[in-house]
Design an enzyme around this catalytic site. Structure first.
Site, PDB file in Angstrom:
ATOM      1  N   ALA A 184       0.845  -1.189   0.000  1.00  0.00           N
ATOM      2  CA  ALA A 184       0.000   0.000   0.000  1.00  0.00           C
ATOM      3  C   ALA A 184       0.878   1.235   0.000  1.00  0.00           C
ATOM      4  O   ALA A 184       1.961   1.239   0.578  1.00  0.00           O
ATOM      5  CB  ALA A 184      -0.905   0.016   1.237  1.00  0.00           C
ATOM      6  N   GLY A 234       0.195   5.109   0.723  1.00  0.00           N
ATOM      7  CA  GLY A 234      -0.758   6.163   1.077  1.00  0.00           C
ATOM      8  C   GLY A 234      -0.102   7.527   0.970  1.00  0.00           C
ATOM      9  O   GLY A 234       1.034   7.652   0.526  1.00  0.00           O
ATOM     10  N   ARG A 235      -0.871   8.527   1.381  1.00  0.00           N
ATOM     11  CA  ARG A 235      -0.337   9.878   1.428  1.00  0.00           C
ATOM     12  C   ARG A 235       0.837   9.924   2.403  1.00  0.00           C
ATOM     13  O   ARG A 235       1.814  10.610   2.211  1.00  0.00           O
ATOM     14  CB  ARG A 235      -1.433  10.815   1.921  1.00  0.00           C
ATOM     15  CG  ARG A 235      -1.832  11.861   0.938  1.00  0.00           C
ATOM     16  CD  ARG A 235      -2.982  12.682   1.488  1.00  0.00           C
ATOM     17  NE  ARG A 235      -3.850  11.914   2.388  1.00  0.00           N
ATOM     18  CZ  ARG A 235      -4.580  12.467   3.343  1.00  0.00           C
ATOM     19  NH1 ARG A 235      -4.550  13.759   3.546  1.00  0.00           N
ATOM     20  NH2 ARG A 235      -5.362  11.722   4.099  1.00  0.00           N
ATOM     21  N   PHE A 236       0.656   9.199   3.500  1.00  0.00           N
ATOM     22  CA  PHE A 236       1.691   9.177   4.528  1.00  0.00           C
ATOM     23  C   PHE A 236       2.172   7.750   4.686  1.00  0.00           C
ATOM     24  O   PHE A 236       1.463   6.915   5.212  1.00  0.00           O
ATOM     25  CB  PHE A 236       1.134   9.648   5.871  1.00  0.00           C
ATOM     26  CG  PHE A 236       0.356  10.917   5.795  1.00  0.00           C
ATOM     27  CD1 PHE A 236       0.952  12.088   5.341  1.00  0.00           C
ATOM     28  CD2 PHE A 236      -0.968  10.946   6.168  1.00  0.00           C
ATOM     29  CE1 PHE A 236       0.227  13.263   5.276  1.00  0.00           C
ATOM     30  CE2 PHE A 236      -1.698  12.128   6.114  1.00  0.00           C
ATOM     31  CZ  PHE A 236      -1.096  13.289   5.657  1.00  0.00           C
ATOM     32  N   GLY A 237       3.340   7.485   4.234  1.00  0.00           N
ATOM     33  CA  GLY A 237       3.920   6.174   4.476  1.00  0.00           C
ATOM     34  C   GLY A 237       3.558   5.141   3.436  1.00  0.00           C
ATOM     35  O   GLY A 237       2.500   5.189   2.815  1.00  0.00           O
ATOM     36  N   ASP A 240      -9.120   9.732  10.946  1.00  0.00           N
ATOM     37  CA  ASP A 240      -9.028   9.368   9.528  1.00  0.00           C
ATOM     38  C   ASP A 240      -9.716   8.023   9.335  1.00  0.00           C
ATOM     39  O   ASP A 240      -9.196   7.126   8.676  1.00  0.00           O
ATOM     40  CB  ASP A 240      -7.570   9.329   9.072  1.00  0.00           C
ATOM     41  CG  ASP A 240      -7.437   9.368   7.536  1.00  0.00           C
ATOM     42  OD1 ASP A 240      -8.437   9.694   6.850  1.00  0.00           O
ATOM     43  OD2 ASP A 240      -6.336   9.065   7.032  1.00  0.00           O
TER      44      ASP A 240
HETATM   45  N1  ADE Z   1      -2.376  -2.544   4.677  1.00  0.00           N
HETATM   46  C1  ADE Z   1      -1.916  -1.649   5.535  1.00  0.00           C
HETATM   47  N2  ADE Z   1      -1.517  -2.243   6.661  1.00  0.00           N
HETATM   48  C2  ADE Z   1      -1.729  -3.554   6.504  1.00  0.00           C
HETATM   49  C3  ADE Z   1      -1.549  -4.699   7.341  1.00  0.00           C
HETATM   50  N3  ADE Z   1      -1.060  -4.604   8.561  1.00  0.00           N
HETATM   51  N4  ADE Z   1      -1.920  -5.889   6.861  1.00  0.00           N
HETATM   52  C4  ADE Z   1      -2.423  -5.971   5.638  1.00  0.00           C
HETATM   53  N5  ADE Z   1      -2.609  -4.959   4.815  1.00  0.00           N
HETATM   54  C5  ADE Z   1      -2.275  -3.745   5.250  1.00  0.00           C
END
Ligand code: ADE
Length: 313
Positions: free
Chosen positions: A24, A26-29, A148
């Site tokens: 993933a 995101g905007r942050f991280g 959020d």
């Molecule tokens: N996406 C963001 N954090 C996650 C996580 N801990 N497990 C699975 N998908 C995620």
């Protein structure tokens, strides 16, 4: 190895963490899967300029009573440096189903699954919002607002119970203390309550908890939209307000829809006409979460109790 371990965080030891796949961004991280101790974990990496968000999220995870089945399990935090920059890592449990949003895009859910997801999500939010006295083993837990809350920040465990994640904007309310110098308009515009869109919030604990509950109503709608307990074909997954404002609404689009026109996601007749009485009850619950009047909104504990009641219908 240039990593170093923070003395204030749970010991990561010197065991190495090997990043695997980016899951993933995101905007942050950015979140990666990684191998740690032979298990798969999730690592969220913040860049140098987002250090404060890393500190905030770590601070939330380390509060007393935060080990809860419906809150993402925290493993540890690290500061790592490479030649180019310092990175701030948060290591948590990994859930292979990913987020609720992601799951709903690829799957429909049964009524029983819908109840399980919504009940456990409300339970996690209730736990976050709740103030708890110190116990023998643990300290005092202050009330926490998420700020959020949305379907991408709710993860699904293997058994399809929910856990709440992503606390980098969360706010802690210590008894008798003002919440400090905060900005009201944070989080994701699509999920902003009318008072946030108008920039008209008071900075009290209850005001922030009610803003989370508005967003919770939208997430209940998202989950219900993919439930097989409705008449006719199940539509594709759509974001809340996607029909009204599209994929990338600006602030004015959201203000126009949510504040001026008082629009909310459409609840089709086919949901309430479901042969299952619970579906109509869930529709009422989501409407009471996203009430224009913040003070009229349901609390997380009330949502949880109601869902528990219709599960028995
Ligand atoms: N996406 C963001 N954090 C996650 C996580 N801990 N497990 C699975 N998908 C995620």
């Amino acid at each position: 190895d240039s990593s170093n371990c923070l003395s204030s965080s749970p010991l990561m030891g010197n065991r190495s963490i090997q990043l695997m796949e980016r899951i993933a961004c995101g905007r942050f991280g950015t979140v990666y899967t990684a191998k740690y101790n032979k298990t798969t974990v999730a690592v969220k990496i913040f860049s140098t300029q987002d250090k404060q968000l890393w500190l905030t999220e770590q601070g939330i995870f380390m509060l007393a009573h935060m080990q809860h089945e419906n809150i993402l399990h925290f493993i540890g935090a690290e500061v790592r440096g490479n030649e180019l920059e310092t990175q701030f890592w948060l290591i948590t449990e990994y859930h292979s189903h990913g987020s609720l949003c992601n799951y709903l895009k690829g799957n429909t859910i049964t009524w029983a699954q819908l109840c399980k997801i919504c009940h456990s999500m409300a339970k996690g939010l209730m736990h976050l919002h709740e103030e708890l006295p110190p116990t023998k083993g643990e300290g005092y837990k202050p009330a926490v607002a998420h700020r959020d809350f949305k379907s991408t920040n709710v993860l699904l465990k293997e058994d399809l119970t929910a856990c709440i994640a992503d606390f980098n904007l969360a706010l802690i309310f210590l008894r008798g203390k003002p919440c400090g110098d905060v900005h009201g308009q944070v989080g994701t515009r699509r999920y902003w309550a009318p008072e946030v869109l108008e920039g008209a919030i008071n900075f009290s604990r209850d005001a922030f908890l009610r803003i989370d509950m508005y967003a919770c109503g939208l997430v209940l709608w998202e989950a219900a939209s993919r439930c097989t307990q409705q008449m006719g074909p199940i539509p594709e997954y759509r974001l809340p307000f996607e029909e009204e404002v599209g994929q990338l609404p600006c602030l004015e689009d959201m203000q126009e829809a949510v504040v001026h026109r008082r629009q909310r996601p459409t609840i089709p007749d086919s949901w309430r006409d479901s042969t299952h009485k619970g579906m109509a009850a869930l529709c009422e619950t989501m409407e009471e979460c996203w009430d224009h009047d913040a003070e009229a909104r349901l609390s997380a504990s009330c949502v949880m109790e109601r869902i528990a009641a219709y599960t028995k219908l």
